[in-house]
Motif scaffolding. Structure first.
Motif, short mmCIF file in Angstrom:
data_model
loop_
_atom_site.label_atom_id
_atom_site.label_comp_id
_atom_site.label_asym_id
_atom_site.label_seq_id
_atom_site.Cartn_x
_atom_site.Cartn_y
_atom_site.Cartn_z
N ARG A 1 -0.81 -50.52 6.88
CA ARG A 1 -1.27 -49.93 5.63
C ARG A 1 -2.57 -50.62 5.25
O ARG A 1 -2.71 -51.83 5.38
N GLU B 1 -3.91 -48.71 -2.02
CA GLU B 1 -3.74 -48.40 -0.60
C GLU B 1 -4.53 -47.13 -0.30
O GLU B 1 -4.38 -46.12 -1.00
N LEU C 1 -5.15 -51.76 2.55
CA LEU C 1 -5.20 -52.12 1.13
C LEU C 1 -6.60 -52.58 0.74
O LEU C 1 -7.42 -52.96 1.58
#
Length: 234
Positions: free
Chosen positions: A4, A206, A6
């Motif tokens: 992910r 995100e 960020l």
């Protein structure tokens, strides 16, 4: 393994007139001038570069908890210094030397090529300390200068050669960035660092969709938000 992406932003609060003013400029610039790279984002001041963590929700929560701890440990006021960021009332058009090489003209050097239209921001030292400490705990985090809101620039690695040439033509021959600067001068001329303009948040986002094409927006999911003046969670 999935990851992910960020990023940590400093941004005017959602109800701030500053945020509305900047967002209107970005939206109008997309329609009236050109969809520059700044138009891929909403109003923000970058605190870190993008960084990735493993895809589990627990990893995002770990980042959130770390930031919450660091913000609380830096929440005390220092010698009466303001806790809130401030913004300059006059936009800045950054120009740098640049050399272009074409088949017809060969190498041409431009001494004052416009590369970045921005609003300068001054962030209190506590915010820099938080990002420094965050990077010490997460080596993948790249601290940023926390010193501007972007209004227009060109950073399009996936643009076609024709699109890049068109951008340079607009900047060099049609004064695109200079005209955007003149518009920004008028759009932000009455900004003042009153309470309405000093309400800022620290936000962990995100990036859920990366805008690849020119003019294509990035999409973000908010994970946590703190007041930049008190470091309290909202």
């Amino acid at each position: 393994m999935t990851t992910r992406e960020l990023i940590l932003y400093l941004e005017p609060t959602p109800t701030s007139p500053l945020r509305s003013r900047v967002q209107k400029f970005l939206d109008d610039a997309r329609a009236d001038f050109y969809p520059t790279t700044a138009c891929k984002y909403e109003c923000h001041c970058t605190m870190t570069g993008f960084f990735t963590v493993p895809g589990e929700e627990s990893q995002v929560q770990r980042v959130t908890d770390t930031l919450d701890r660091l913000l609380h440990s830096n929440s005390g006021n220092r010698d009466g210094i303001s806790n809130s960021p401030t913004i300059e009332t006059t936009p800045l058009l950054v120009k740098k030397p640049r050399t272009f090489v074409t088949e017809l003209e060969g190498a041409t050097r431009i001494e004052d090529y416009p590369v970045h239209l921005l609003l300068p921001v001054s962030a209190p030292s506590r915010l820099h300390d938080v990002v420094r400490d965050f990077a010490l705990e997460y080596s993948i985090v790249r601290p940023k200068a926390i010193n501007h809101i972007s209004l227009a620039y060109w950073d399009e690695p996936h643009a076609t050669n024709d699109q890049t040439l068109e951008w340079h033509r607009l900047v060099l021959h049609e004064r695109l960035m200079d005209r955007m600067y003149e518009t920004a001068l008028n759009a932000f001329k009455d900004i003042s660092n009153t309470a309405d303009y000093t309400e800022w948040d620290i936000v962990l986002y995100e990036r859920t969709c990366k805008g690849i094409d020119v003019g294509s927006r990035h999409r973000f999911l908010e994970h946590a938000r703190w007041s930049a003046s008190s470091f309290s969670r909202s």
